[in-house]
Design an enzyme around this catalytic site. Structure first.
Site, PDB file in Angstrom:
ATOM      1  N   SER A 151      37.370  46.636 -25.996  1.00 36.51           N
ATOM      2  CA  SER A 151      37.794  46.789 -24.592  1.00 36.51           C
ATOM      3  C   SER A 151      38.027  45.391 -24.035  1.00 36.51           C
ATOM      4  O   SER A 151      37.486  44.410 -24.581  1.00 36.51           O
ATOM      5  CB  SER A 151      36.667  47.481 -23.805  1.00 36.51           C
ATOM      6  OG  SER A 151      36.927  47.455 -22.414  1.00 36.51           O
ATOM      7  N   TYR A 164      27.630  48.498 -20.985  1.00 36.96           N
ATOM      8  CA  TYR A 164      28.891  48.740 -21.706  1.00 36.96           C
ATOM      9  C   TYR A 164      29.517  47.401 -22.114  1.00 36.96           C
ATOM     10  O   TYR A 164      29.959  47.226 -23.246  1.00 36.96           O
ATOM     11  CB  TYR A 164      29.818  49.535 -20.778  1.00 36.96           C
ATOM     12  CG  TYR A 164      31.184  49.880 -21.342  1.00 36.96           C
ATOM     13  CD1 TYR A 164      31.344  50.871 -22.299  1.00 36.96           C
ATOM     14  CD2 TYR A 164      32.334  49.224 -20.886  1.00 36.96           C
ATOM     15  CE1 TYR A 164      32.599  51.206 -22.791  1.00 36.96           C
ATOM     16  CE2 TYR A 164      33.589  49.557 -21.362  1.00 36.96           C
ATOM     17  CZ  TYR A 164      33.722  50.551 -22.317  1.00 36.96           C
ATOM     18  OH  TYR A 164      34.974  50.874 -22.798  1.00 36.96           O
TER      19      TYR A 164
HETATM   20  P1  NAD Z   1      37.623  59.549 -24.489  1.00 40.84           P
HETATM   21  O1  NAD Z   1      36.424  59.965 -23.724  1.00 40.84           O
HETATM   22  O2  NAD Z   1      38.833  60.386 -24.442  1.00 40.84           O
HETATM   23  O3  NAD Z   1      37.273  59.312 -26.022  1.00 40.84           O
HETATM   24  C1  NAD Z   1      36.028  58.955 -26.501  1.00 40.84           C
HETATM   25  C2  NAD Z   1      35.740  59.829 -27.687  1.00 40.84           C
HETATM   26  O4  NAD Z   1      34.525  59.403 -28.303  1.00 40.84           O
HETATM   27  C3  NAD Z   1      35.558  61.298 -27.283  1.00 40.84           C
HETATM   28  O5  NAD Z   1      36.360  62.106 -28.126  1.00 40.84           O
HETATM   29  C4  NAD Z   1      34.076  61.556 -27.498  1.00 40.84           C
HETATM   30  O6  NAD Z   1      33.782  62.869 -27.868  1.00 40.84           O
HETATM   31  C5  NAD Z   1      33.794  60.570 -28.636  1.00 40.84           C
HETATM   32  N1  NAD Z   1      32.374  60.265 -28.707  1.00 40.84           N
HETATM   33  C6  NAD Z   1      31.568  59.825 -27.707  1.00 40.84           C
HETATM   34  N2  NAD Z   1      30.312  59.703 -28.155  1.00 40.84           N
HETATM   35  C7  NAD Z   1      30.326  60.054 -29.467  1.00 40.84           C
HETATM   36  C8  NAD Z   1      29.329  60.141 -30.475  1.00 40.84           C
HETATM   37  N3  NAD Z   1      28.052  59.821 -30.237  1.00 40.84           N
HETATM   38  N4  NAD Z   1      29.722  60.524 -31.706  1.00 40.84           N
HETATM   39  C9  NAD Z   1      30.990  60.854 -31.964  1.00 40.84           C
HETATM   40  N5  NAD Z   1      31.980  60.796 -31.063  1.00 40.84           N
HETATM   41  C10 NAD Z   1      31.636  60.414 -29.819  1.00 40.84           C
HETATM   42  O7  NAD Z   1      37.933  58.074 -23.984  1.00 40.84           O
HETATM   43  P2  NAD Z   1      38.960  56.947 -24.496  1.00 40.84           P
HETATM   44  O8  NAD Z   1      39.323  56.202 -23.290  1.00 40.84           O
HETATM   45  O9  NAD Z   1      40.016  57.512 -25.372  1.00 40.84           O
HETATM   46  O10 NAD Z   1      37.968  56.016 -25.326  1.00 40.84           O
HETATM   47  C11 NAD Z   1      38.192  55.634 -26.656  1.00 40.84           C
HETATM   48  C12 NAD Z   1      37.661  54.222 -26.865  1.00 40.84           C
HETATM   49  O11 NAD Z   1      38.431  53.317 -26.084  1.00 40.84           O
HETATM   50  C13 NAD Z   1      36.209  54.019 -26.439  1.00 40.84           C
HETATM   51  O12 NAD Z   1      35.546  53.219 -27.393  1.00 40.84           O
HETATM   52  C14 NAD Z   1      36.325  53.291 -25.119  1.00 40.84           C
HETATM   53  O13 NAD Z   1      35.194  52.494 -24.847  1.00 40.84           O
HETATM   54  C15 NAD Z   1      37.572  52.460 -25.375  1.00 40.84           C
HETATM   55  N6  NAD Z   1      38.248  51.988 -24.164  1.00 40.84           N
HETATM   56  C16 NAD Z   1      38.724  52.862 -23.231  1.00 40.84           C
HETATM   57  C17 NAD Z   1      39.352  52.358 -22.089  1.00 40.84           C
HETATM   58  C18 NAD Z   1      39.891  53.255 -20.995  1.00 40.84           C
HETATM   59  O14 NAD Z   1      40.193  52.748 -19.897  1.00 40.84           O
HETATM   60  N7  NAD Z   1      40.090  54.540 -21.228  1.00 40.84           N
HETATM   61  C19 NAD Z   1      39.494  50.982 -21.922  1.00 40.84           C
HETATM   62  C20 NAD Z   1      38.991  50.135 -22.894  1.00 40.84           C
HETATM   63  C21 NAD Z   1      38.368  50.650 -24.019  1.00 40.84           C
END
Ligand code: NAD
Length: 267
Positions: A151, A164
């Site tokens: 991130s 985080y």
């Molecule tokens: P999202 O909530 O759609 O996806 C996260 C996924 O991780 C979900 O499918 C959830 O079920 C899975 N997950 C969570 N805990 C888990 C566990 N213990 N075991 C297995 N699976 C688990 O959100 P996203 O935004 O697509 O996030 C994906 C990645 O991107 C994450 O690592 C997040 O930190 C990172 N990210 C997101 C953003 C944003 O703004 N959306 C920005 C920077 C980084």
């Protein structure tokens, strides 16, 4: 991104049922990889599997292009079992996208040990456990790509998400250490650092701001949008394109990087 040929490669995407993980799974399958989507939510995983199969098996592939395997990335036994199941069906893992993650906000003084531990376990511990499950086999075959979805919070500080931020900074440190450790073994390890991306996680973050501050949703969205110099949220496909590029033969010298996909918010 088109033109990356990953035929016959086995790619695992954790948290592959939604958001950025789902976009990565689609992009990898489109490029010919056989994709294992892993996650906790069985229903969401099966829906994603259905989308992958209907889109990509339509091109009459000789073998199924995708499978769904349940995992909790915070639990060592669950991770080992999931990777054993995945490899038994699709062969050793060539590409690992460590994407599963979760963001929970709180002022630091209200970040209790349980919240702190949860953020570290899912965002950093999960990357450790999943990478550990595949790395020896990658080294043995002198071939592998590990891509950690970190991130911008892994490169810069943000208020009210200390746990985080600490976890995501840890992911970048782990990425850099592993990149050096395995550089001579045919394996690259990189991080992709999205800014605010339009996914369920972002929508949950906006809901948390509304609940905790009493501001309205449009106001909360505007504040997050201001973080990106381009004034927009990143699309999950943009993150997936970067992941795909890191999997391409042309990116074999890209190792130990933290690629910011944030419209210039963090460089
Ligand atoms: P999202 O909530 O759609 O996806 C996260 C996924 O991780 C979900 O499918 C959830 O079920 C899975 N997950 C969570 N805990 C888990 C566990 N213990 N075991 C297995 N699976 C688990 O959100 P996203 O935004 O697509 O996030 C994906 C990645 O991107 C994450 O690592 C997040 O930190 C990172 N990210 C997101 C953003 C944003 O703004 N959306 C920005 C920077 C980084």
């Amino acid at each position: 991104m088109t033109g990356v040929a990953l035929q016959g490669r086995h790619a695992v995407v954790t948290g592959g049922g939604s958001g950025i993980g789902a976009a990565c799974a689609q992009a990898l399958a489109r490029s010919g990889a056989r994709v294992t989507v892993m996650g906790r939510d069985r229903k969401r995983l099966c829906e994603q599997l259905g989308r992958l199969v209907s889109t990509h098996d339509a091109h009459a592939r000789p073998a199924p292009c995708a499978q769904a395997v349940a995992v909790d990335v915070t639990q060592a036994d669950s991770v080992d079992t999931a990777f054993a199941i995945a490899s038994a069906a699709f062969g050793p893992v060539d590409i690992l996208v460590n994407n599963a993650g979760h963001a929970q906000a709180a002022p630091f003084s209200r970040t209790d040990p349980a919240l702190w531990q949860r953020m570290l376990d899912v965002n950093l511990g999960g990357v450790y456990l999943c990478t550990r499950a595949v790395i020896d086999s990658m080294v043995e075959r002198r071939d592998g790509r590990v891509i950690n979805i970190a991130s911008t919070a892994g490169l810069a500080g943000y208020a009210y998400v200390a746990a985080y931020c600490a976890a995501k900074h840890g992911v970048i440190g782990l990425t850099r250490a592993l990149a050096l450790e395995y550089a001579a073994h045919g394996v690259t390890v990189n991080a992709v650092c999205p800014g605010y991306t339009d996914t369920p996680l972002l929508r949950e973050s906006i809901a948390q701001i509304v609940a905790k501050t009493g501001r309205d949703e449009a106001d909360a969205r505007r504040e997050l949008l201001r973080a990106n110099p381009q004034g927009r949220f990143i699309a999950p496909d943009e993150v997936a394109d970067t992941v795909l590029w890191l999997c391409s033969p042309g990116a074999r010298s890209i190792n130990g990087h933290a690629v910011s996909v944030s419209g210039g918010e963090v460089m």
